[in-house]
Design a protein around this motif. Structure first.
Motif, PDB file in Angstrom:
ATOM      1  N   VAL A 223      11.525  -1.522  14.751  1.00  0.00           N
ATOM      2  CA  VAL A 223      12.350  -1.455  13.554  1.00  0.00           C
ATOM      3  C   VAL A 223      13.786  -1.140  13.949  1.00  0.00           C
ATOM      4  N   HIS A 224      13.930  -0.077  14.740  1.00  0.00           N
ATOM      5  CA  HIS A 224      15.259   0.365  15.141  1.00  0.00           C
ATOM      6  C   HIS A 224      15.132   1.237  16.382  1.00  0.00           C
ATOM      7  N   GLY A 225      15.898   0.914  17.401  1.00  0.00           N
ATOM      8  CA  GLY A 225      15.825   1.695  18.635  1.00  0.00           C
ATOM      9  C   GLY A 225      14.403   1.715  19.161  1.00  0.00           C
ATOM     10  N   GLY A 226      13.894   2.894  19.437  1.00  0.00           N
ATOM     11  CA  GLY A 226      12.531   3.038  19.940  1.00  0.00           C
ATOM     12  C   GLY A 226      11.508   3.284  18.857  1.00  0.00           C
ATOM     13  N   LEU A 227      11.873   3.079  17.579  1.00  0.00           N
ATOM     14  CA  LEU A 227      10.947   3.301  16.472  1.00  0.00           C
ATOM     15  C   LEU A 227      10.436   1.975  15.927  1.00  0.00           C
ATOM     16  N   GLY A 228       9.156   1.965  15.569  1.00  0.00           N
ATOM     17  CA  GLY A 228       8.600   0.744  15.018  1.00  0.00           C
ATOM     18  C   GLY A 228       7.382   1.000  14.160  1.00  0.00           C
ATOM     19  N   LEU A 229       6.948  -0.048  13.478  1.00  0.00           N
ATOM     20  CA  LEU A 229       5.769   0.001  12.625  1.00  0.00           C
ATOM     21  C   LEU A 229       4.518  -0.238  13.464  1.00  0.00           C
ATOM     22  N   VAL A 230       3.457   0.457  13.103  1.00  0.00           N
ATOM     23  CA  VAL A 230       2.184   0.380  13.820  1.00  0.00           C
ATOM     24  C   VAL A 230       1.176  -0.385  12.975  1.00  0.00           C
ATOM     25  N   ASP A 231       0.482  -1.315  13.593  1.00  0.00           N
ATOM     26  CA  ASP A 231      -0.623  -2.007  12.947  1.00  0.00           C
ATOM     27  C   ASP A 231      -1.842  -1.095  13.060  1.00  0.00           C
ATOM     28  N   LEU A 232      -2.253  -0.499  11.953  1.00  0.00           N
ATOM     29  CA  LEU A 232      -3.362   0.462  11.966  1.00  0.00           C
ATOM     30  C   LEU A 232      -4.730  -0.199  12.170  1.00  0.00           C
TER      31      LEU A 232
ATOM     32  N   MET B  67       0.701   3.997  -3.221  1.00  0.00           N
ATOM     33  CA  MET B  67       0.218   5.253  -2.645  1.00  0.00           C
ATOM     34  C   MET B  67      -1.203   5.160  -2.087  1.00  0.00           C
ATOM     35  N   ASP B  68      -1.919   4.100  -2.415  1.00  0.00           N
ATOM     36  CA  ASP B  68      -3.280   3.931  -1.904  1.00  0.00           C
ATOM     37  C   ASP B  68      -3.316   3.131  -0.599  1.00  0.00           C
ATOM     38  N   SER B  69      -2.145   2.827  -0.048  1.00  0.00           N
ATOM     39  CA  SER B  69      -2.098   2.111   1.228  1.00  0.00           C
ATOM     40  C   SER B  69      -1.424   2.997   2.275  1.00  0.00           C
ATOM     41  N   ALA B  70      -1.707   2.704   3.532  1.00  0.00           N
ATOM     42  CA  ALA B  70      -1.141   3.508   4.618  1.00  0.00           C
ATOM     43  C   ALA B  70      -0.312   2.624   5.538  1.00  0.00           C
ATOM     44  N   LEU B  71       0.772   3.208   6.036  1.00  0.00           N
ATOM     45  CA  LEU B  71       1.533   2.582   7.099  1.00  0.00           C
ATOM     46  C   LEU B  71       1.932   3.679   8.066  1.00  0.00           C
ATOM     47  N   ALA B  72       2.265   3.282   9.268  1.00  0.00           N
ATOM     48  CA  ALA B  72       2.588   4.270  10.297  1.00  0.00           C
ATOM     49  C   ALA B  72       3.794   3.808  11.090  1.00  0.00           C
ATOM     50  N   ILE B  73       4.550   4.787  11.566  1.00  0.00           N
ATOM     51  CA  ILE B  73       5.636   4.498  12.485  1.00  0.00           C
ATOM     52  C   ILE B  73       5.387   5.301  13.761  1.00  0.00           C
ATOM     53  N   ALA B  74       5.837   4.738  14.860  1.00  0.00           N
ATOM     54  CA  ALA B  74       5.671   5.408  16.147  1.00  0.00           C
ATOM     55  C   ALA B  74       6.902   5.165  17.001  1.00  0.00           C
ATOM     56  N   SER B  75       7.148   6.116  17.887  1.00  0.00           N
ATOM     57  CA  SER B  75       8.217   5.934  18.867  1.00  0.00           C
ATOM     58  C   SER B  75       7.574   5.435  20.157  1.00  0.00           C
ATOM     59  N   VAL B  76       8.284   4.529  20.795  1.00  0.00           N
ATOM     60  CA  VAL B  76       7.822   3.992  22.074  1.00  0.00           C
ATOM     61  C   VAL B  76       8.977   4.162  23.057  1.00  0.00           C
ATOM     62  N   PRO B  77       8.848   5.134  23.954  1.00  0.00           N
ATOM     63  CA  PRO B  77       9.911   5.351  24.934  1.00  0.00           C
ATOM     64  C   PRO B  77       9.942   4.252  25.995  1.00  0.00           C
ATOM     65  N   GLY B  78      11.102   4.025  26.540  1.00  0.00           N
ATOM     66  CA  GLY B  78      11.232   3.123  27.675  1.00  0.00           C
ATOM     67  C   GLY B  78      11.324   1.647  27.378  1.00  0.00           C
ATOM     68  N   GLY B  79      11.432   1.251  26.139  1.00  0.00           N
ATOM     69  CA  GLY B  79      11.642  -0.153  25.821  1.00  0.00           C
ATOM     70  C   GLY B  79      10.410  -1.036  25.805  1.00  0.00           C
ATOM     71  N   ALA B  80       9.226  -0.487  26.007  1.00  0.00           N
ATOM     72  CA  ALA B  80       7.994  -1.289  25.953  1.00  0.00           C
ATOM     73  C   ALA B  80       7.764  -1.770  24.524  1.00  0.00           C
ATOM     74  N   GLU B  81       6.978  -2.817  24.373  1.00  0.00           N
ATOM     75  CA  GLU B  81       6.598  -3.321  23.050  1.00  0.00           C
ATOM     76  C   GLU B  81       5.090  -3.512  23.040  1.00  0.00           C
ATOM     77  N   PRO B  82       4.344  -2.418  22.817  1.00  0.00           N
ATOM     78  CA  PRO B  82       2.884  -2.510  22.890  1.00  0.00           C
ATOM     79  C   PRO B  82       2.281  -3.371  21.783  1.00  0.00           C
ATOM     80  N   LEU B  83       1.071  -3.803  22.022  1.00  0.00           N
ATOM     81  CA  LEU B  83       0.284  -4.549  21.054  1.00  0.00           C
ATOM     82  C   LEU B  83       0.239  -3.773  19.743  1.00  0.00           C
ATOM     83  N   GLY B  84       0.413  -4.463  18.626  1.00  0.00           N
ATOM     84  CA  GLY B  84       0.288  -3.822  17.326  1.00  0.00           C
ATOM     85  C   GLY B  84       1.455  -2.939  16.933  1.00  0.00           C
ATOM     86  N   TRP B  85       2.594  -3.103  17.584  1.00  0.00           N
ATOM     87  CA  TRP B  85       3.785  -2.309  17.262  1.00  0.00           C
ATOM     88  C   TRP B  85       4.950  -3.266  17.103  1.00  0.00           C
ATOM     89  N   ARG B  86       5.714  -3.123  16.003  1.00  0.00           N
ATOM     90  CA  ARG B  86       6.875  -3.976  15.742  1.00  0.00           C
ATOM     91  C   ARG B  86       8.119  -3.114  15.632  1.00  0.00           C
TER      92      ARG B  86
END
Length: 185
Positions: free
Chosen positions: A96-105, A75-94
């Motif tokens: 996970v499924h479809g357009g959803l992925g984990l964000v490097d904070l 509980m003392d750590s943070a993680l984030a998920i983000a949607s990325v429309p259009g199939g791009a794969e931005p820096l710091g985003w991995r």
């Protein structure tokens, strides 16, 4: 051994699940393989504003702009998920499924903000060791259902448990009407 990956699906707590950490919760599964399972509870907003703990990300997160209680582990750590429309794969985003992925904070938000459609920050996560989730599934603790793109970012997380169940077919949709305390019926 995990035969079918549940990554990207939802775990919806059944009314029979007695663990208060997961009462009426909805978990988005980030990883599910022979090494175990990792997910985040997507319907438990905390009273902590993202602005109080991760100022640079506060203008990017979806409403409500609070940190969500991702689960009882770390509980003392943070993680984030983000949607990325259009199939791009931005820096710091991995992905996970479809357009959803984990964000490097640790990535500066200004480098990725334009690529994100929605984003949410979680304190902690839900985790299961190898075979543990499968045991809980056999015991009837969880329903496994398909996720929809907006589930992780709903502006009304307090209604998500019922909404996810309501959209299912057959008897499972009836569970959405299950009372908080069946002894009061």
């Amino acid at each position: 051994m995990t035969e079918v990956s549940l990554t990207g699906r939802l775990l919806v707590a059944t009314p029979a699940l007695a663990d208060p950490n997961f009462d009426r919760c909805v978990v988005f599964l980030l990883e599910h393989d022979e090494d175990g399972t990792l997910g985040v509870v997507i319907n438990r907003p905390s009273p902590v504003d993202v602005d109080d703990v991760l100022v640079p990300w506060s203008k990017i997160v979806s409403e409500p702009s609070v940190v969500f209680q991702g689960g009882p582990v770390a509980m003392d750590s943070a993680l984030a998920i983000a949607s990325v429309p259009g199939g791009a794969e931005p820096l710091g985003w991995r992905r996970v499924h479809g357009g959803l992925g984990l964000v490097d904070l640790d990535v500066p938000p200004e480098l990725v903000a334009a690529d994100f459609g929605s984003m949410r920050v979680f304190a902690g996560y839900a985790g299961w060791g190898p075979g543990q989730l499968e045991t809980e599934l056999r015991s009837g603790a969880w329903y496994v259902v398909d996720s929809e793109p907006g589930d992780a970012f709903t502006p009304t997380p307090d209604r998500l448990w019922r909404a996810v169940l309501r959209r299912q077919v057959g008897e499972l949709a009836m569970v959405a009407t299950y009372p908080e305390d069946p002894t009061l019926n």
